[in-house]
Design an enzyme around this catalytic site. Structure first.
Site, PDB file in Angstrom:
ATOM      1  N   LYS A 122       0.818  -1.225   0.000  1.00  0.00           N
ATOM      2  CA  LYS A 122       0.000   0.000   0.000  1.00  0.00           C
ATOM      3  C   LYS A 122       0.850   1.273   0.000  1.00  0.00           C
ATOM      4  O   LYS A 122       0.427   2.297  -0.518  1.00  0.00           O
ATOM      5  CB  LYS A 122      -0.920  -0.003   1.215  1.00  0.00           C
ATOM      6  CG  LYS A 122      -1.817  -1.243   1.317  1.00  0.00           C
ATOM      7  CD  LYS A 122      -2.616  -1.492   0.064  1.00  0.00           C
ATOM      8  CE  LYS A 122      -3.416  -2.777   0.146  1.00  0.00           C
ATOM      9  NZ  LYS A 122      -3.876  -3.263  -1.168  1.00  0.00           N
ATOM     10  N   GLY A 171      -9.021  -2.873   5.390  1.00  0.00           N
ATOM     11  CA  GLY A 171      -9.217  -2.549   6.811  1.00  0.00           C
ATOM     12  C   GLY A 171      -8.400  -3.396   7.747  1.00  0.00           C
ATOM     13  O   GLY A 171      -8.351  -3.137   8.944  1.00  0.00           O
ATOM     14  N   LYS A 207      -3.395  11.048   7.365  1.00  0.00           N
ATOM     15  CA  LYS A 207      -4.373  11.870   8.073  1.00  0.00           C
ATOM     16  C   LYS A 207      -5.709  11.139   7.982  1.00  0.00           C
ATOM     17  O   LYS A 207      -6.105  10.716   6.877  1.00  0.00           O
ATOM     18  CB  LYS A 207      -4.476  13.236   7.366  1.00  0.00           C
ATOM     19  CG  LYS A 207      -5.530  14.159   7.943  1.00  0.00           C
ATOM     20  CD  LYS A 207      -5.073  14.744   9.230  1.00  0.00           C
ATOM     21  CE  LYS A 207      -6.147  15.625   9.862  1.00  0.00           C
ATOM     22  NZ  LYS A 207      -6.022  15.692  11.306  1.00  0.00           N
ATOM     23  N   GLU A 280      -9.520   2.381  -5.381  1.00  0.00           N
ATOM     24  CA  GLU A 280     -10.363   2.782  -4.250  1.00  0.00           C
ATOM     25  C   GLU A 280      -9.968   4.182  -3.788  1.00  0.00           C
ATOM     26  O   GLU A 280      -8.785   4.445  -3.579  1.00  0.00           O
ATOM     27  CB  GLU A 280     -10.200   1.808  -3.078  1.00  0.00           C
ATOM     28  CG  GLU A 280     -10.859   0.482  -3.266  1.00  0.00           C
ATOM     29  CD  GLU A 280     -10.984  -0.297  -1.947  1.00  0.00           C
ATOM     30  OE1 GLU A 280     -10.439   0.175  -0.926  1.00  0.00           O
ATOM     31  OE2 GLU A 280     -11.615  -1.360  -1.957  1.00  0.00           O
ATOM     32  N   GLU A 294      -6.290   2.896  -2.131  1.00  0.00           N
ATOM     33  CA  GLU A 294      -5.534   1.682  -2.497  1.00  0.00           C
ATOM     34  C   GLU A 294      -6.092   1.110  -3.801  1.00  0.00           C
ATOM     35  O   GLU A 294      -7.123   1.566  -4.284  1.00  0.00           O
ATOM     36  CB  GLU A 294      -5.626   0.639  -1.382  1.00  0.00           C
ATOM     37  CG  GLU A 294      -7.008   0.207  -1.002  1.00  0.00           C
ATOM     38  CD  GLU A 294      -7.016  -0.568   0.338  1.00  0.00           C
ATOM     39  OE1 GLU A 294      -6.692  -0.003   1.383  1.00  0.00           O
ATOM     40  OE2 GLU A 294      -7.352  -1.754   0.290  1.00  0.00           O
ATOM     41  N   ASN A 296      -7.157  -2.460  -5.973  1.00  0.00           N
ATOM     42  CA  ASN A 296      -7.467  -3.894  -5.932  1.00  0.00           C
ATOM     43  C   ASN A 296      -7.182  -4.472  -7.315  1.00  0.00           C
ATOM     44  O   ASN A 296      -7.808  -4.073  -8.293  1.00  0.00           O
ATOM     45  CB  ASN A 296      -8.926  -4.120  -5.542  1.00  0.00           C
ATOM     46  CG  ASN A 296      -9.216  -3.567  -4.154  1.00  0.00           C
ATOM     47  OD1 ASN A 296      -8.383  -3.681  -3.269  1.00  0.00           O
ATOM     48  ND2 ASN A 296     -10.353  -2.922  -3.995  1.00  0.00           N
ATOM     49  N   ARG A 298      -7.821  -7.208  -8.850  1.00  0.00           N
ATOM     50  CA  ARG A 298      -8.630  -8.423  -9.055  1.00  0.00           C
ATOM     51  C   ARG A 298     -10.032  -8.017  -9.486  1.00  0.00           C
ATOM     52  O   ARG A 298     -10.381  -6.831  -9.401  1.00  0.00           O
ATOM     53  CB  ARG A 298      -8.707  -9.193  -7.734  1.00  0.00           C
ATOM     54  CG  ARG A 298      -9.457  -8.402  -6.682  1.00  0.00           C
ATOM     55  CD  ARG A 298      -9.647  -9.125  -5.357  1.00  0.00           C
ATOM     56  NE  ARG A 298     -10.565  -8.372  -4.515  1.00  0.00           N
ATOM     57  CZ  ARG A 298     -10.199  -7.407  -3.664  1.00  0.00           C
ATOM     58  NH1 ARG A 298      -8.927  -7.103  -3.547  1.00  0.00           N
ATOM     59  NH2 ARG A 298     -11.093  -6.750  -2.950  1.00  0.00           N
TER      60      ARG A 298
HETATM   61  C1  MV4 Z   1      -9.068   5.726   5.327  1.00  0.00           C
HETATM   62  C2  MV4 Z   1     -10.253   6.357   5.788  1.00  0.00           C
HETATM   63  C3  MV4 Z   1     -10.189   7.689   6.169  1.00  0.00           C
HETATM   64  N1  MV4 Z   1      -9.022   8.376   6.085  1.00  0.00           N
HETATM   65  N2  MV4 Z   1      -7.930   6.435   5.225  1.00  0.00           N
HETATM   66  C4  MV4 Z   1     -10.885   1.335   5.035  1.00  0.00           C
HETATM   67  C5  MV4 Z   1     -10.194   0.046   4.582  1.00  0.00           C
HETATM   68  C6  MV4 Z   1      -9.229   0.491   3.591  1.00  0.00           C
HETATM   69  N3  MV4 Z   1      -9.867   0.466   2.287  1.00  0.00           N
HETATM   70  C7  MV4 Z   1      -8.859   1.855   4.012  1.00  0.00           C
HETATM   71  N4  MV4 Z   1     -10.045   2.380   4.694  1.00  0.00           N
HETATM   72  C8  MV4 Z   1     -10.151   3.679   5.047  1.00  0.00           C
HETATM   73  N5  MV4 Z   1      -9.046   4.418   4.949  1.00  0.00           N
HETATM   74  C9  MV4 Z   1      -7.917   7.733   5.599  1.00  0.00           C
HETATM   75  N6  MV4 Z   1      -6.771   8.417   5.499  1.00  0.00           N
HETATM   76  C10 MV4 Z   1     -11.430   5.586   5.861  1.00  0.00           C
HETATM   77  C11 MV4 Z   1     -11.371   4.262   5.464  1.00  0.00           C
HETATM   78  C12 MV4 Z   1     -12.600   3.505   5.538  1.00  0.00           C
HETATM   79  C13 MV4 Z   1     -13.008   3.022   6.781  1.00  0.00           C
HETATM   80  C14 MV4 Z   1     -12.189   3.193   7.904  1.00  0.00           C
HETATM   81  C15 MV4 Z   1     -12.629   2.705   9.100  1.00  0.00           C
HETATM   82  C16 MV4 Z   1     -13.851   2.030   9.196  1.00  0.00           C
HETATM   83  C17 MV4 Z   1     -14.623   1.837   8.076  1.00  0.00           C
HETATM   84  C18 MV4 Z   1     -14.208   2.312   6.854  1.00  0.00           C
HETATM   85  C19 MV4 Z   1     -14.971   2.105   5.685  1.00  0.00           C
HETATM   86  C20 MV4 Z   1     -14.519   2.571   4.475  1.00  0.00           C
HETATM   87  C21 MV4 Z   1     -13.305   3.288   4.395  1.00  0.00           C
END
Ligand code: MV4
Length: 456
Positions: A122, A171, A207, A280, A294, A296, A298
């Site tokens: 990542k 996550g 952040k 994403e 990030e 994916n 796939r």
């Molecule tokens: C974040 C974010 C907010 N700020 N990064 C979730 C899993 C992976 N795809 C990265 N994710 C997130 N990254 C920053 N800088 C919010 C998410 C996020 C999320 C975070 C905590 C709980 C649920 C979430 C659902 C979608 C995205």
């Protein structure tokens, strides 16, 4: 980059469940034969019954069957398969598996192994995004080796911050840190968790952006021609598990939509991407900003949402690309028509903390009618095993606009009949009936808030 043409006559599907059936359907329509691998727990599945050939590759435990790259490759060679489709999960983003296929003269239906490795890390994916002029969230440039280094970065970008594992994704290996005093313990815990889960505890810092939307861009690339197929809003998540996805994303402006699409294409061109993939992003609607999160590498669970609004069969395009064909489509052939919503029907009990609810489907009746699509491997009398993820069906509804798609989804959920196990369908019907969802005002903490309010 030239990709040598290779006729694909027979594909081994290294996956199970609904995505195995989905890939079989694409293969059949392309006149391609199918070899279906299965574990001892999946002997009686629809994917096995529909396949031209099938072979048991191990026990119910994934590490002894679906994750055994050596056995999967051996099966492909034993059955004279030309290619392997990994689906999603399991080996789908395992760069060494992609390399092993290539070394063994098998076509891996996905991106080159090097690109999987580059975007699977990542922090390296973030560096690629930066180099391609795609906005990334403020944070560390690269990885942070110690809690002190993470503290220094957090000191410059301000709290809250989010600590992420480079080998993580979806996550896992992630911690949100609200204040300086708790950063060190979160850092050590996340790094240990990532080391245990992925064999790599390396971390980076961003952040943490609050009340954002999770919006992803679908990409199709033949290595030369890179297309984006619009976006999917995946903000309705519980504990980082997507429950509902839709396209277009409510409230995304046309300007933001094309800016995100162009950025996603730029990044994929920069890394030499080939096959289907997803970028994403975090969207901050208030500030009208988006940030790369990030990639994916796939096919994703929620790909049917994009298929419904574009009319493109993404899995068939993936297989054509893997055979060396060029994409026949150009960007201005891609038009988003209407609105699609997907509900993931899981064998879980929302009344019991979403605990898994495996067992025999004594009765199963799927909805139908105009604009209703079901992607599922389930059938009346099928026994949902406890060994794998709980997804038993994806219900996708299309309408001329979001209101029609929503009304159709509510009607279809009400028509669904499942006896013998508990599913998330009734919970999803309530979630979609909420004012927040109906107004399209969903953000990534909505589902957790909805569950808390319903529990009161
Ligand atoms: C974040 C974010 C907010 N700020 N990064 C979730 C899993 C992976 N795809 C990265 N994710 C997130 N990254 C920053 N800088 C919010 C998410 C996020 C999320 C975070 C905590 C709980 C649920 C979430 C659902 C979608 C995205």
């Amino acid at each position: 980059m030239k990709f040598p043409p290779r006729q694909i006559r027979r594909v081994l599907i290294a996956n199970r469940g609904e995505i195995a059936v989905r890939i079989q359907r694409a293969c059949r329509e392309l006149g391609i034969e199918v070899v279906q691998v299965y574990s001892e727990a999946d002997r009686q599945t629809m994917a096995v019954q529909l396949a031209d050939y099938s072979v048991c590759i191990g026990t119910a435990r994934s590490s002894e069957s679906y994750l055994r790259a050596d056995i999967v490759v051996e099966a492909a060679k034993a059955f004279n398969a030309d290619a392997i489709h990994p689906g999603y999960g399991f080996l789908s983003e395992n760069a060494s598996f992609a390399h092993l296929c290539e070394q063994q003269g098998l076509v891996f239906i996905g991106p080159p192994g090097d690109v999987i490795a580059m975007m699977g890390d990542k922090a390296s994916a973030r560096a690629m995004a930066l180099a391609a002029g795609v906005p990334i969230t403020p944070g560390s440039s690269g990885t942070v080796a110690t809690a002190d280094a993470a503290l220094a970065v957090a000191g410059t970008i301000g709290y809250p911050v989010i600590l992420k594992a480079v080998a993580g994704g979806g996550g896992r290996g992630m911690r949100i840190v609200e204040q300086e005093a708790s950063l060190a313990e979160h850092f050590e815990a996340a790094s240990r968790e990532a080391k245990a889960a992925f064999g790599d505890g390396t971390m980076y810092v961003e952040k943490y952006l609050i009340d954002i939307r999770h919006v992803e861009i679908q990409i199709l690339s033949d290595g030369d021609n890179v297309l984006h197929l619009g976006e999917r809003d995946c903000s309705s998540q519980r504990r980082n598990q997507k429950l509902v996805e839709e396209s277009p994303s409510p409230g995304l402006s046309a300007a933001m939509r094309s800016e995100m699409g162009e950025a996603a294409v730029r990044l994929c061109r920069h890394v030499g991407y080939r096959s289907a993939g997803t970028i994403e992003c975090i969207v901050d609607p208030a500030r009208k900003r988006f940030y790369f999160m990030e990639m994916n590498t796939r096919i994703q669970v929620e790909h049917p949402v994009t298929e419904c609004v574009t009319g493109i069969d993404i899995v068939k395009e993936q297989i054509r690309i893997a055979s060396g064909e060029r994409l026949s489509l150009r960007q201005d052939d891609i038009h988003i028509r209407g609105h699609a919503i997907e509900c993931r029907i899981n064998a879980e009990d929302p009344g019991n903390g979403f605990a898994p609810s495996p067992g025999r489907l004594d009765e199963l009746h799927f909805p139908g009618g105009p604009g209703v699509r079901i992607d599922s491997h389930a059938y009346p009398g099928y026994t949902v095993p406890p060994n794998y993820d709980s997804l038993i069906a994806k219900l996708i509804c299309w309408g001329n606009d979001r209101d029609e798609a929503l009304a159709r989804m509510q009607r279809a959920l009400a028509e669904l009949r499942v006896e013998g196990i508990t599913t998330t369908a009734p919970f999803l019907a309530q979630l979609l009936a909420s004012d927040t969802f109906r107004q399209g005002a969903v953000h990534t903490r909505f589902v957790e808030q909805f569950i808390q309010e319903s529990a009161r």
